[in-house]
Design a protein around this motif. Structure first.
Motif, mmCIF file in Angstrom:
data_model
loop_
_atom_site.group_PDB
_atom_site.id
_atom_site.type_symbol
_atom_site.label_atom_id
_atom_site.label_comp_id
_atom_site.label_asym_id
_atom_site.label_seq_id
_atom_site.Cartn_x
_atom_site.Cartn_y
_atom_site.Cartn_z
ATOM 1 N N ARG A 55 0.818 -0.894 -0.017
ATOM 2 C CA ARG A 55 0.299 -0.086 0.254
ATOM 3 C C ARG A 55 0.804 0.858 0.012
ATOM 4 O O ARG A 55 0.478 2.548 0.826
ATOM 5 C CB ARG A 55 -0.996 0.202 1.259
ATOM 6 N N LYS A 61 -4.524 5.001 -6.911
ATOM 7 C CA LYS A 61 -4.687 4.095 -6.100
ATOM 8 C C LYS A 61 -4.906 2.632 -6.736
ATOM 9 O O LYS A 61 -4.505 2.792 -7.450
ATOM 10 C CB LYS A 61 -5.522 5.158 -5.958
ATOM 11 N N THR A 78 -7.952 0.100 8.326
ATOM 12 C CA THR A 78 -7.239 1.781 7.596
ATOM 13 C C THR A 78 -5.153 2.662 7.659
ATOM 14 O O THR A 78 -4.660 1.202 8.129
ATOM 15 C CB THR A 78 -7.522 3.199 8.984
ATOM 16 N N GLU A 79 -5.038 3.406 7.378
ATOM 17 C CA GLU A 79 -3.660 3.448 6.983
ATOM 18 C C GLU A 79 -2.901 3.408 8.350
ATOM 19 O O GLU A 79 -2.418 2.381 8.108
ATOM 20 C CB GLU A 79 -3.594 4.643 6.465
ATOM 21 N N SER A 80 -3.620 3.571 9.184
ATOM 22 C CA SER A 80 -2.731 3.423 11.050
ATOM 23 C C SER A 80 -2.719 1.754 11.010
ATOM 24 O O SER A 80 -1.463 1.305 11.645
ATOM 25 C CB SER A 80 -2.901 4.451 11.302
ATOM 26 N N PHE A 82 -3.432 -0.292 9.139
ATOM 27 C CA PHE A 82 -2.267 -1.331 8.568
ATOM 28 C C PHE A 82 -0.443 -1.015 8.622
ATOM 29 O O PHE A 82 0.377 -1.734 8.832
ATOM 30 C CB PHE A 82 -1.876 -0.863 6.644
ATOM 31 N N ASP A 83 -0.059 0.352 9.158
ATOM 32 C CA ASP A 83 1.285 0.463 9.391
ATOM 33 C C ASP A 83 1.486 0.519 10.903
ATOM 34 O O ASP A 83 2.664 -0.491 10.616
ATOM 35 C CB ASP A 83 0.606 2.141 8.989
ATOM 36 N N ARG A 87 3.255 -3.423 7.891
ATOM 37 C CA ARG A 87 3.867 -2.522 7.080
ATOM 38 C C ARG A 87 5.486 -2.832 7.828
ATOM 39 O O ARG A 87 6.124 -2.414 8.841
ATOM 40 C CB ARG A 87 4.162 -0.962 6.878
#
Ligand code: SF4
Length: 313
Positions: A55, A61, A78-80, A82-83, A87
């Motif tokens: 991502r 996108k 959500t991005e956070s 996933f992080d 990641r």
């Protein structure tokens, strides 16, 4: 047990010329501990596929599709989330040309520490850094050195060690041997083989089919944003089905073979590509039917997207 499942993944970039269809309807799966090789010529979508899996699409996108990693749909996080969860912890990437991005004014150790800080690591810094350095067969003395004191092969090992810092299960390696001489290439391939033997799943992205044959259990051949053939390494090398895969394999120079062959022409523009098989203008076997998009026809170990296999496989 299936560990990574990618279904009908579509990723696009917005450019001043229009929407680039960089990745179109890509599907494949990977078993635990398996490695996959992604091959194809430049700008076919290989790196976009790798970046989509972590991502990190810049300027574009993921439009639709599914990525199921260890049973969890990672595009729903959500991005956070996933992080925090994925990641670098479960999946990381060795970026193309990354050895040239080592900061010349910081020691290697400082650069490792920065990665750990970025990922809010809370454990024993010394231990994980030493583990990572040893896992790529480097001596810990390297930590006090600066990038200009290291050879190309050592820098590439440092980049691989950085990707391994938080012990991910899956590493995406984008052209990890490009621009290295053949001896260093062999060292890096051996290192990736060792990591695979230790239980890591690897996605190796390359235009070099020779390198893939050393490492990949499965192979996906990309052309103009589509994965046009997918199967076991054995099937792809021994019995390639798509005319593009056949052309790629015939273009590899061999010691005792004749002259390598070349695929004439260039890939199509991916800004609003025409309907139909994207290889049609270069394919020696093109026919009227090829003006329609070929679906995925099942093969022994995967699929091929080519009308030649309609009702035949
Ligand atoms: Fe060639 Fe047609 Fe197959 Fe495309 S679908 S690779 S044009 S035969």
């Amino acid at each position: 047990m299936t560990f990574l499942q990618v279904e009908n993944l579509i990723t696009r970039y917005q450019t001043s010329r229009g929407l680039v269809h960089a990745l179109d309807d890509v599907s494949f799966s990977l078993e635990k501990g398996d490695s996959i090789g992604i091959a194809g010529e430049s700008a076919c979508g290989k790196s976009t596929l790798g970046l989509s899996l972590i991502r990190m699409i810049q300027g574009g996108k993921i439009v639709s599709g599914k990525i199921i990693f260890d049973g969890e749909s990672i595009l729903d996080l959500t991005e956070s989330e996933f992080d925090k969860k994925y990641r670098w912890k479960k999946t990381s990437m060795i970026f193309q040309g990354a050895m040239n991005t080592l900061d010349p004014v910081y020691s290697i150790k400082q650069q490792f520490v920065e990665v750990l800080n970025q990922h809010n690591f809370e454990g024993d810094y010394e231990r994980v850094i030493l583990d990572a350095v040893h896992s790529v067969n480097l001596d810990e003395n390297v930590l006090q050195k600066y990038p200009h004191e290291l050879s190309g092969g050592m820098k590439q090992r440092i980049i691989i060690a950085m990707a391994l810092l938080l012990k991910p299960k899956f590493v995406i390696a984008d052209e990890p041997t490009t621009a290295l001489d053949v001896l260093i290439q062999a060292q890096i391939v051996n290192l990736l083989k060792k990591l695979k033997k230790d239980g890591m799943s690897i996605m190796l992205i390359t235009h070099d089919l020779g390198v893939l044959s050393e490492l990949a259990d499965k192979i996906g051949i990309m052309y103009a944003g589509k994965m046009i053939e997918y199967g076991t390494s054995h099937d792809i090398y021994k019995n390639p089905k798509h005319p593009y895969t056949q052309g790629l394999l015939e273009s590899i120079p061999t010691l005792h073979g004749g002259k390598p062959k070349f695929i004439k022409g260039n890939p199509p523009d991916l800004v609003n590509p025409k309907q139909g098989c994207r290889f049609i203008d270069r394919c020696p076997e093109a026919m009227e039917k090829c003006k329609q998009d070929p679906p995925k026809f099942k093969t022994d170990s995967g699929y091929v997207m080519c009308w030649l296999y309609d009702d035949k496989v």
